[in-house]
Motif scaffolding. Structure first.
Motif, PDB file in Angstrom:
ATOM      1  N   UNK A  59       0.833  -1.199   0.000  1.00 53.60           N
ATOM      2  CA  UNK A  59       0.000   0.000   0.000  1.00 53.60           C
ATOM      3  C   UNK A  59       0.869   1.250   0.000  1.00 53.60           C
ATOM      4  N   UNK A  60       1.975   1.203   0.763  1.00 51.95           N
ATOM      5  CA  UNK A  60       2.868   2.361   0.781  1.00 51.95           C
ATOM      6  C   UNK A  60       3.511   2.583  -0.579  1.00 51.95           C
ATOM      7  N   UNK A  63       1.284   4.074  -3.184  1.00 50.28           N
ATOM      8  CA  UNK A  63       1.054   5.501  -3.026  1.00 50.28           C
ATOM      9  C   UNK A  63       1.868   6.331  -4.000  1.00 50.28           C
ATOM     10  N   UNK A  66       0.182   6.598  -7.070  1.00 42.88           N
ATOM     11  CA  UNK A  66      -1.016   7.414  -6.893  1.00 42.88           C
ATOM     12  C   UNK A  66      -0.661   8.902  -6.944  1.00 42.88           C
ATOM     13  N   UNK A  67       0.545   9.248  -6.441  1.00 45.07           N
ATOM     14  CA  UNK A  67       0.955  10.655  -6.569  1.00 45.07           C
ATOM     15  C   UNK A  67       0.986  11.068  -8.031  1.00 45.07           C
ATOM     16  N   UNK A  69      -0.739   9.762 -10.354  1.00 47.09           N
ATOM     17  CA  UNK A  69      -2.134   9.811 -10.807  1.00 47.09           C
ATOM     18  C   UNK A  69      -2.783  11.125 -10.390  1.00 47.09           C
ATOM     19  N   UNK A  70      -2.471  11.588  -9.169  1.00 47.40           N
ATOM     20  CA  UNK A  70      -3.045  12.855  -8.717  1.00 47.40           C
ATOM     21  C   UNK A  70      -2.587  13.992  -9.615  1.00 47.40           C
ATOM     22  N   UNK A  73      -4.512  13.764 -12.778  1.00 47.76           N
ATOM     23  CA  UNK A  73      -5.897  14.225 -12.603  1.00 47.76           C
ATOM     24  C   UNK A  73      -5.946  15.745 -12.551  1.00 47.76           C
ATOM     25  N   UNK A  77      -8.260  17.557 -15.169  1.00 46.22           N
ATOM     26  CA  UNK A  77      -9.561  18.059 -14.714  1.00 46.22           C
ATOM     27  C   UNK A  77      -9.487  19.433 -14.073  1.00 46.22           C
TER      28      UNK A  77
END
Lengths: 83, 227
Positions: A59-60, A63, A66-67, A69-70, A73, A77
């Protein structure tokens, strides 16, 4: 013209952000899972503990992607440069 | 993603009404479950009580591992963080898309609005300052000079990078999960999104656990005696 250029650059940037951000964590997750399997092969009775620790570390690592991905995004958007 | 979000205008502020309503729903759920489960506490727990005791045990273990053997002071904060994030994440897993048939909107989890994770992260930062200062007084700030004074800017920077990382970790994971399910159910509405939704249950629980773990370890770092 400048706006179209910005849109094109943002889209390319967004796809690169996710793609590149997936490389490192992918390698890291592979290593973590491989090491966990090695540990499991050596000591099968530690399975429960190993699974918990593995999922937590995955999970770590996840992340980091995911950064990326942020960032992607935000670029698509909520691009602050396209206002 | 880019549809018009319903907003309220309160005191000159723009408030995302979906987020407020869903967080209230989550808080009400936690309050009701807590009140019902704690009404008749028995030595030998009923099934209702043991369900809640699992969560308490989890939070207690977290606090004991990260902070120390005196759990009573911290378990309320860590436990509420965990429960709130967990239920917020799981709120989106329920098949709200059925509501769309009747003309309503899809329900987004409150944690997929970036303001909620940001607020939770700021509360976490404030809490470790509070716990650290109330435990050690002004000598709490000595840890900025450790291990040597050269680390001062890095230690200060850490106070800013921690809430940023907490915010984006939670927000990104929940949003990513929601996006994947959304795209899949756009392509194939039947059955195919189900495994992803099951994965969402796992991701939601892990992210709630990770957030609570990090909060506990930050508080532990602030409270522990460093020699």
């Amino acid at each position: 013209m400048a706006t179209e250029l910005m849109v094109a650059a943002s889209v390319i940037g967004a796809s690169l952000a996710v793609g590149l951000a997936a490389i490192g964590p992918g390698l890291g997750q592979g290593m973590a899972a491989g090491k966990a399997l090695e540990g499991l092969a050596r000591q099968p009775e530690a399975e429960g503990k190993l699974r918990g620790m593995l999922i937590l570390s995955l999970a770590f690592l996840e992340t980091l992607t995911i950064y990326g991905l942020v960032v992607a995004l935000v670029l698509i958007f909520a691009n602050p440069l396209l206002k | 993603m880019e549809h018009e979000l319903p907003v309220w205008h309160l005191f000159g502020l723009i408030v995302n009404s979906d987020t407020v309503l869903t967080s209230w729903a989550v808080m009400a759920l936690i309050l009701i479950v807590g009140a019902v489960a704690a009404r008749r506490i028995q030595q030998v727990p009923s099934s209702r009580q043991s369900l809640v005791e699992i969560v308490v045990d989890l939070a207690q273990g977290l606090v004991r591992d990260q902070i120390g053997p005196q759990t009573a002071r911290y378990i309320g904060f860590i436990g509420s963080l965990f429960l709130f994030i967990l239920l917020s994440n799981w709120l989106a897993i329920l098949p709200w898309k059925i509501l769309v048939i009747f003309g309503a909107r899809d329900v987004l989890p409150p944690t997929s609005d970036v303001n909620t994770p940001a607020a939770l992260a700021l509360i976490t930062v404030g809490s470790y300052f509070y716990y650290g200062i109330s435990k050690k007084g002004l000598s709490y700030f000595k840890h900025y000079l450790q291990p040597v004074w050269v680390f001062l800017p890095l230690n200060i920077l850490e106070d800013f990078s921690r809430p940023l990382a907490l915010t984006f970790r939670l927000f990104g994971n929940v949003t990513a999960e929601h996006l994947v399910v959304g795209v899949l159910s756009l392509l194939v509405p039947l059955l195919i999104p189900l495994p992803m939704m099951a994965l969402g249950l796992l991701t939601g629980a892990i992210q709630a656990y990770v957030f609570a773990l990090l909060a506990a370890s930050y508080i532990g770092g602030a409270v522990r005696d460093s020699h």
